[in-house]
Design an enzyme around this catalytic site. Structure first.
Site, PDB file in Angstrom:
ATOM      1  N   SER A 183       0.795  -1.226   0.000  1.00 12.84           N
ATOM      2  CA  SER A 183       0.000   0.000   0.000  1.00 12.84           C
ATOM      3  C   SER A 183       0.828   1.276   0.000  1.00 12.84           C
ATOM      4  O   SER A 183       0.344   2.314  -0.459  1.00 12.84           O
ATOM      5  CB  SER A 183      -0.940   0.006   1.211  1.00 12.84           C
ATOM      6  N   HIS A 211      -5.956  -3.791  -1.842  1.00 15.62           N
ATOM      7  CA  HIS A 211      -5.735  -2.696  -2.791  1.00 15.62           C
ATOM      8  C   HIS A 211      -5.758  -3.191  -4.238  1.00 15.62           C
ATOM      9  O   HIS A 211      -5.108  -2.595  -5.102  1.00 15.62           O
ATOM     10  CB  HIS A 211      -4.407  -2.002  -2.496  1.00 15.62           C
ATOM     11  N   LYS A 242     -12.715  -0.469   0.228  1.00 16.27           N
ATOM     12  CA  LYS A 242     -11.926   0.308  -0.733  1.00 16.27           C
ATOM     13  C   LYS A 242     -12.696   0.366  -2.055  1.00 16.27           C
ATOM     14  O   LYS A 242     -13.658   1.111  -2.174  1.00 16.27           O
ATOM     15  CB  LYS A 242     -10.526  -0.277  -0.862  1.00 16.27           C
TER      16      LYS A 242
END
Length: 396
Positions: A183, A211, A242
């Site tokens: 990340s 991610h 996310k």
């Protein structure tokens, strides 16, 4: 007289004096590519809203309908009376999307990573973890009674050496844990090589794809798809917080037997409230959109490529890569101060980014982590670059 208040006050002062105090800016609008803070309007380049679904009308509508039909909260853990049909439907839909046998929901991916290792690995077993793995993996590994090893970031020679050491130490079950996307760097783990080593040494592979799920890979199924190893990764952990709507909730997805055992023994699952009905419904809507979001993924790639090209032409130091996480580097002893000053200057110009420095990232490796979204226009991207240039010139 000495009190804990004095000790905590001193610790807070130490954090403040080191310039490491984290301050929360208040948003007065929904999350999106354009937001308003208490200091004014801003282009937002620091959210995990990769597909722009956090305020998507269909996602919001699904969450509203669930509030009316299914209530605000479950007030129970799953195995008592906290499971609605839509919980099981979301688990099934995530499995179908990821190409796995089964999925189990958690209140967050932090809890998912906190609950998986101690169930699968105990005394006599071994876990080897990439040095740049997310804090939730680090904490989850610590909760297990397995012997812990660490390998240098994405270094396959070092991973091999650690696996040889583990086998030499007589480890029974062996598990390799890695982020799919790191990340702070935006780099993708070499999953094909990791899976090759796992097969050679008889190890399981766990990938935290927080991610990546929804937008990395040809059809958005994450780093296992991007690396061509969907059928070779044993466990995928991820988040609904996310790209898949940005609310909350996490999951573990993988072999049917692993998920079944987690339902029986995983403490964060057994002792935490079920994911709220509105979050489940909104996440299901977000997943349906993500499945057919080829245009949004293409826009995200174009935005990322444009930002990287323009920033490179402007003379900024970027970590290489193709992921929407694009670290703008400010190395050296003065880097942390420079990154923080530029980020503040950019906010005054209406562009919201955040600087990161030690101990969040290595010493002398400060950065501003820019995160692109499919919701950004080309004009937004160009405005962000212009703000970087003007702010750099201002503080030089």
């Amino acid at each position: 007289m000495y009190t804990i208040k004095n000790e905590l006050t001193a610790a807070l002062a130490e954090i403040e004096n080191a310039g490491l105090t984290k301050r929360e800016r208040l948003l007065t609008t929904p999350q999106g590519s354009h937001v308003t803070t208490t200091t004014g309007e801003a282009l937002n380049f620091c959210a995990n809203n990769y597909l722009g679904l956090a305020d998507h009308p269909a996602v919001v509508a699904a969450a509203k309908d669930a509030l009316d039909e299914l209530g605000f909260g479950m007030a129970s853990v799953r195995f008592i009376c906290g499971t609605q049909e839509q919980h099981t439907l979301l688990e099934r839909e995530l499995s179908e999307f990821l190409g796995t046998e089964d999925t189990i929901l958690y209140s967050s991916c932090f809890d998912a990573n906190g609950g998986v290792f101690e169930v699968l690995c105990g005394e006599g077993d071994a876990i080897v973890s990439d040095e740049l793995n997310h804090a939730s993996i680090i904490d989850g590994v610590r909760l297990s009674r397995a012997t812990r090893y660490r390998y240098r970031n994405a270094d396959m020679d070092d991973l091999r050496a650690q696996l040889e050491r583990m086998r030499g130490d007589g480890a029974n079950r062996v598990l390799i844990a890695t982020d799919g996307v790191f990340s702070m760097d935006g780099s993708i783990a070499p999953l094909r090589e990791i899976c090759d080593l796992a097969e050679e040494f008889g190890a399981l592979v766990l990938v935290d794809d927080s991610h990546a799920t929804g937008f990395v890979g040809p059809t958005g199924r994450g780093t296992p798809e991007a690396c061509g190893v969907q059928d070779r990764v044993d466990i995928v952990t991820g988040t609904l917080g996310k790209a898949l709507g940005g609310a909350s909730g996490g999951f573990v997805s993988g072999h049917r037997e692993i998920v079944a055992l987690l339902r029986q023994r995983s403490r964060p699952y057994l002792f935490s409230n079920a994911v709220a009905p509105s979050v489940v419904a909104g996440s299901r809507a977000a997943l349906r959109i993500a499945r057919v979001s080829d245009d949004a993924r293409a826009t995200l790639r174009r935005n990322t490529e444009l930002f990287r090209r323009l920033m490179t032409e402007a003379g900024f130091d970027l970590l290489p890569g193709q992921h929407p996480i694009t670290p703008v580097m400010f190395p050296g002893d003065e880097g942390a101060r420079q990154a923080g000053t530029i980020a503040e200057a950019m906010l005054r110009r209406g562009v919201y980014v955040v600087a990161f420095s030690f101990p969040v990232v290595p010493h002398a490796r400060a950065r501003i982590r820019v995160q692109l979204s499919a919701a950004h226009s080309e004009e937004d991207v160009r405005a962000c670059v212009a703000s970087f240039v003007a702010s750099r010139d201002e503080v030089a």
